[in-house]
Scaffold this motif. Structure first.
Motif, PDB file in Angstrom:
ATOM      1  N   PRO A  87       1.574  -1.910 -19.016  1.00  0.00           N
ATOM      2  CA  PRO A  87       1.581  -2.283 -20.431  1.00  0.00           C
ATOM      3  C   PRO A  87       2.334  -1.213 -21.233  1.00  0.00           C
ATOM      4  O   PRO A  87       2.597  -0.115 -20.729  1.00  0.00           O
ATOM      5  N   SER A  88       2.649  -1.511 -22.471  1.00  0.00           N
ATOM      6  CA  SER A  88       3.348  -0.532 -23.307  1.00  0.00           C
ATOM      7  C   SER A  88       2.436   0.624 -23.716  1.00  0.00           C
ATOM      8  O   SER A  88       2.917   1.713 -24.004  1.00  0.00           O
ATOM      9  N   SER A  89       1.131   0.401 -23.710  1.00  0.00           N
ATOM     10  CA  SER A  89       0.180   1.463 -24.051  1.00  0.00           C
ATOM     11  C   SER A  89       0.100   2.475 -22.908  1.00  0.00           C
ATOM     12  O   SER A  89       0.345   2.130 -21.751  1.00  0.00           O
ATOM     13  N   PRO A  90      -0.253   3.725 -23.217  1.00  0.00           N
ATOM     14  CA  PRO A  90      -0.263   4.779 -22.189  1.00  0.00           C
ATOM     15  C   PRO A  90      -1.541   4.817 -21.335  1.00  0.00           C
ATOM     16  O   PRO A  90      -1.849   5.846 -20.752  1.00  0.00           O
ATOM     17  N   ASN A  91      -2.256   3.714 -21.225  1.00  0.00           N
ATOM     18  CA  ASN A  91      -3.525   3.689 -20.493  1.00  0.00           C
ATOM     19  C   ASN A  91      -3.381   3.103 -19.096  1.00  0.00           C
ATOM     20  O   ASN A  91      -4.263   2.399 -18.607  1.00  0.00           O
ATOM     21  N   ALA A  92      -2.261   3.425 -18.439  1.00  0.00           N
ATOM     22  CA  ALA A  92      -2.015   2.897 -17.100  1.00  0.00           C
ATOM     23  C   ALA A  92      -1.053   3.821 -16.343  1.00  0.00           C
ATOM     24  O   ALA A  92      -0.277   4.546 -16.951  1.00  0.00           O
ATOM     25  N   ILE A  93      -1.147   3.743 -15.008  1.00  0.00           N
ATOM     26  CA  ILE A  93      -0.255   4.507 -14.133  1.00  0.00           C
ATOM     27  C   ILE A  93       0.203   3.602 -12.992  1.00  0.00           C
ATOM     28  O   ILE A  93      -0.447   2.608 -12.681  1.00  0.00           O
ATOM     29  N   SER A  94       1.328   3.977 -12.371  1.00  0.00           N
ATOM     30  CA  SER A  94       1.815   3.201 -11.244  1.00  0.00           C
ATOM     31  C   SER A  94       2.776   4.041 -10.420  1.00  0.00           C
ATOM     32  O   SER A  94       3.503   4.880 -10.964  1.00  0.00           O
ATOM     33  N   SER A  95       2.791   3.782  -9.134  1.00  0.00           N
ATOM     34  CA  SER A  95       3.773   4.437  -8.269  1.00  0.00           C
ATOM     35  C   SER A  95       5.163   3.849  -8.479  1.00  0.00           C
ATOM     36  O   SER A  95       6.151   4.423  -8.036  1.00  0.00           O
ATOM     37  N   LEU A  96       5.250   2.719  -9.162  1.00  0.00           N
ATOM     38  CA  LEU A  96       6.540   2.074  -9.419  1.00  0.00           C
ATOM     39  C   LEU A  96       7.042   2.314 -10.839  1.00  0.00           C
ATOM     40  O   LEU A  96       8.059   1.762 -11.237  1.00  0.00           O
ATOM     41  N   SER A  97       6.353   3.152 -11.608  1.00  0.00           N
ATOM     42  CA  SER A  97       6.745   3.410 -12.984  1.00  0.00           C
ATOM     43  C   SER A  97       8.020   4.235 -13.043  1.00  0.00           C
ATOM     44  O   SER A  97       8.193   5.190 -12.282  1.00  0.00           O
ATOM     45  N   GLY A  98       8.893   3.888 -13.966  1.00  0.00           N
ATOM     46  CA  GLY A  98      10.089   4.676 -14.210  1.00  0.00           C
ATOM     47  C   GLY A  98       9.826   5.811 -15.184  1.00  0.00           C
ATOM     48  O   GLY A  98      10.665   6.677 -15.386  1.00  0.00           O
ATOM     49  N   ASP A  99       8.641   5.824 -15.784  1.00  0.00           N
ATOM     50  CA  ASP A  99       8.236   6.855 -16.737  1.00  0.00           C
ATOM     51  C   ASP A  99       7.483   7.944 -15.966  1.00  0.00           C
ATOM     52  O   ASP A  99       6.385   7.705 -15.454  1.00  0.00           O
ATOM     53  N   ALA A 100       8.061   9.119 -15.878  1.00  0.00           N
ATOM     54  CA  ALA A 100       7.468  10.201 -15.082  1.00  0.00           C
ATOM     55  C   ALA A 100       6.057  10.548 -15.517  1.00  0.00           C
ATOM     56  O   ALA A 100       5.226  10.922 -14.686  1.00  0.00           O
ATOM     57  N   SER A 101       5.743  10.401 -16.800  1.00  0.00           N
ATOM     58  CA  SER A 101       4.392  10.743 -17.276  1.00  0.00           C
ATOM     59  C   SER A 101       3.344   9.729 -16.830  1.00  0.00           C
ATOM     60  O   SER A 101       2.151  10.008 -16.890  1.00  0.00           O
ATOM     61  N   ARG A 102       3.792   8.554 -16.375  1.00  0.00           N
ATOM     62  CA  ARG A 102       2.849   7.517 -15.928  1.00  0.00           C
ATOM     63  C   ARG A 102       3.046   7.172 -14.460  1.00  0.00           C
ATOM     64  O   ARG A 102       2.510   6.194 -13.967  1.00  0.00           O
ATOM     65  N   GLN A 103       3.789   8.005 -13.752  1.00  0.00           N
ATOM     66  CA  GLN A 103       4.059   7.747 -12.343  1.00  0.00           C
ATOM     67  C   GLN A 103       3.141   8.572 -11.445  1.00  0.00           C
ATOM     68  O   GLN A 103       2.804   9.709 -11.766  1.00  0.00           O
ATOM     69  N   VAL A 104       2.725   7.958 -10.346  1.00  0.00           N
ATOM     70  CA  VAL A 104       1.975   8.646  -9.292  1.00  0.00           C
ATOM     71  C   VAL A 104       2.705   8.374  -7.979  1.00  0.00           C
ATOM     72  O   VAL A 104       3.406   7.375  -7.853  1.00  0.00           O
ATOM     73  N   PRO A 105       2.563   9.257  -6.998  1.00  0.00           N
ATOM     74  CA  PRO A 105       3.249   9.031  -5.723  1.00  0.00           C
ATOM     75  C   PRO A 105       2.674   7.837  -4.958  1.00  0.00           C
ATOM     76  O   PRO A 105       1.458   7.620  -4.949  1.00  0.00           O
ATOM     77  N   ALA A 106       3.554   7.081  -4.325  1.00  0.00           N
ATOM     78  CA  ALA A 106       3.103   6.041  -3.390  1.00  0.00           C
ATOM     79  C   ALA A 106       2.461   6.757  -2.208  1.00  0.00           C
ATOM     80  O   ALA A 106       2.705   7.942  -1.961  1.00  0.00           O
ATOM     81  N   LEU A 107       1.624   6.053  -1.487  1.00  0.00           N
ATOM     82  CA  LEU A 107       0.906   6.622  -0.348  1.00  0.00           C
ATOM     83  C   LEU A 107       1.475   6.081   0.957  1.00  0.00           C
ATOM     84  O   LEU A 107       1.950   4.945   0.995  1.00  0.00           O
ATOM     85  N   PRO A 108       1.408   6.847   2.028  1.00  0.00           N
ATOM     86  CA  PRO A 108       1.905   6.350   3.310  1.00  0.00           C
ATOM     87  C   PRO A 108       0.931   5.340   3.925  1.00  0.00           C
ATOM     88  O   PRO A 108      -0.282   5.442   3.755  1.00  0.00           O
ATOM     89  N   MET A 109       1.492   4.376   4.645  1.00  0.00           N
ATOM     90  CA  MET A 109       0.637   3.465   5.408  1.00  0.00           C
ATOM     91  C   MET A 109      -0.094   4.287   6.463  1.00  0.00           C
ATOM     92  O   MET A 109       0.420   5.292   6.945  1.00  0.00           O
ATOM     93  N   LYS A 110      -1.283   3.850   6.816  1.00  0.00           N
ATOM     94  CA  LYS A 110      -2.083   4.496   7.865  1.00  0.00           C
ATOM     95  C   LYS A 110      -2.222   3.499   9.007  1.00  0.00           C
ATOM     96  O   LYS A 110      -3.149   2.698   9.025  1.00  0.00           O
ATOM     97  N   GLY A 111      -1.258   3.505   9.907  1.00  0.00           N
ATOM     98  CA  GLY A 111      -1.243   2.542  10.998  1.00  0.00           C
ATOM     99  C   GLY A 111      -0.456   1.311  10.582  1.00  0.00           C
ATOM    100  O   GLY A 111       0.410   1.364   9.712  1.00  0.00           O
ATOM    101  N   ASP A 112      -0.783   0.172  11.189  1.00  0.00           N
ATOM    102  CA  ASP A 112      -0.086  -1.068  10.839  1.00  0.00           C
ATOM    103  C   ASP A 112      -0.694  -1.666   9.569  1.00  0.00           C
ATOM    104  O   ASP A 112      -1.578  -1.088   8.955  1.00  0.00           O
ATOM    105  N   ARG A 113      -0.192  -2.835   9.179  1.00  0.00           N
ATOM    106  CA  ARG A 113      -0.645  -3.480   7.944  1.00  0.00           C
ATOM    107  C   ARG A 113      -2.153  -3.721   7.941  1.00  0.00           C
ATOM    108  O   ARG A 113      -2.837  -3.440   6.958  1.00  0.00           O
ATOM    109  N   GLN A 114      -2.696  -4.232   9.043  1.00  0.00           N
ATOM    110  CA  GLN A 114      -4.123  -4.531   9.107  1.00  0.00           C
ATOM    111  C   GLN A 114      -4.968  -3.254   9.025  1.00  0.00           C
ATOM    112  O   GLN A 114      -5.998  -3.228   8.343  1.00  0.00           O
TER     113      GLN A 114
END
Length: 130
Positions: free
Chosen positions: A20-47
Motif C-alpha cells: 500500500p502507499s502507507s508505510p505500514n508494510a514491508i516486502s522482499s519485492l519492494s523497490g523502496d529500500a526503507s520497506r524492503q526485507v531480504p528474501a529467504l532461501p528455500m529449505k529443501g524442495d517446494r514441499q
C-alpha cells in the motif's frame, strides 16, 4: 480515514500483492529500500519449504492460514491487545530458490515497526528449522 481491519488485496495467482502507499508494510519485492526485507532461501524442495513455513507460523502463534497453494500462503495475524489484523504472504519462487515475504497492516497508517519485527522473528525461526 483507514477502515479498521478492512480486507486487503492479496496476491493474484499465488503472487504477492503490491505494498500500500502507507508505510505500514514491508516486502522482499519492494523497490523502496526503507520497506524492503531480504528474501529467504528455500529449505529443501517446494514441499519441504512449505512444510517449514507452516511450522514456523504455527510456532509463532496468533495467526491463521487463510489460503495455501503449492507455492503461496496467506496468513492473518491478530494482535493480542486490540485484535488488529495483519496480512502476511509468502511466495516460493522455485526458479531462484527464494521465498518472498510480504507483511502489511490492515488498519492505521504507521505500524511502529511491527511488520519488520514479525519478519525478523519469522526469519529467525525459519532459518533455525524451528
Amino acid at each position: 480515514m483507514v477502515q479498521a481491519n478492512a480486507t486487503v488485496e492479496t496476491g493474484a495467482a499465488g503472487r504477492l500483492a503490491p505494498l500500500p502507499s502507507s508505510p505500514n508494510a514491508i516486502s522482499s519485492l519492494s523497490g523502496d529500500a526503507s520497506r524492503q526485507v531480504p528474501a529467504l532461501p528455500m529449505k529443501g524442495d517446494r514441499q519441504q519449504t512449505m512444510a517449514l513455513i507452516l511450522k514456523t507460523f504455527a510456532t509463532m502463534g496468533h495467526n491463521s492460514v487463510e489460503k495455501q497453494e503449492d507455492v503461496y500462503v496467506h496468513v492473518v495475524f491478530v494482535s493480542r491487545l486490540f485484535h488488529f489484523k495483519d496480512d502476511v504472504e509468502l511466495y516460493i519462487e522455485e526458479e531462484t530458490g527464494m521465498v518472498h515475504y510480504r507483511s502489511a497492516s490492515r488498519s492505521g497508517y504507521w505500524d511502529f515497526g511491527v511488520n519488520r519485527k514479525r519478519y525478523e522473528e519469522f526469519r529467525r525461526l525459519y532459518m533455525s528449522g524451528v
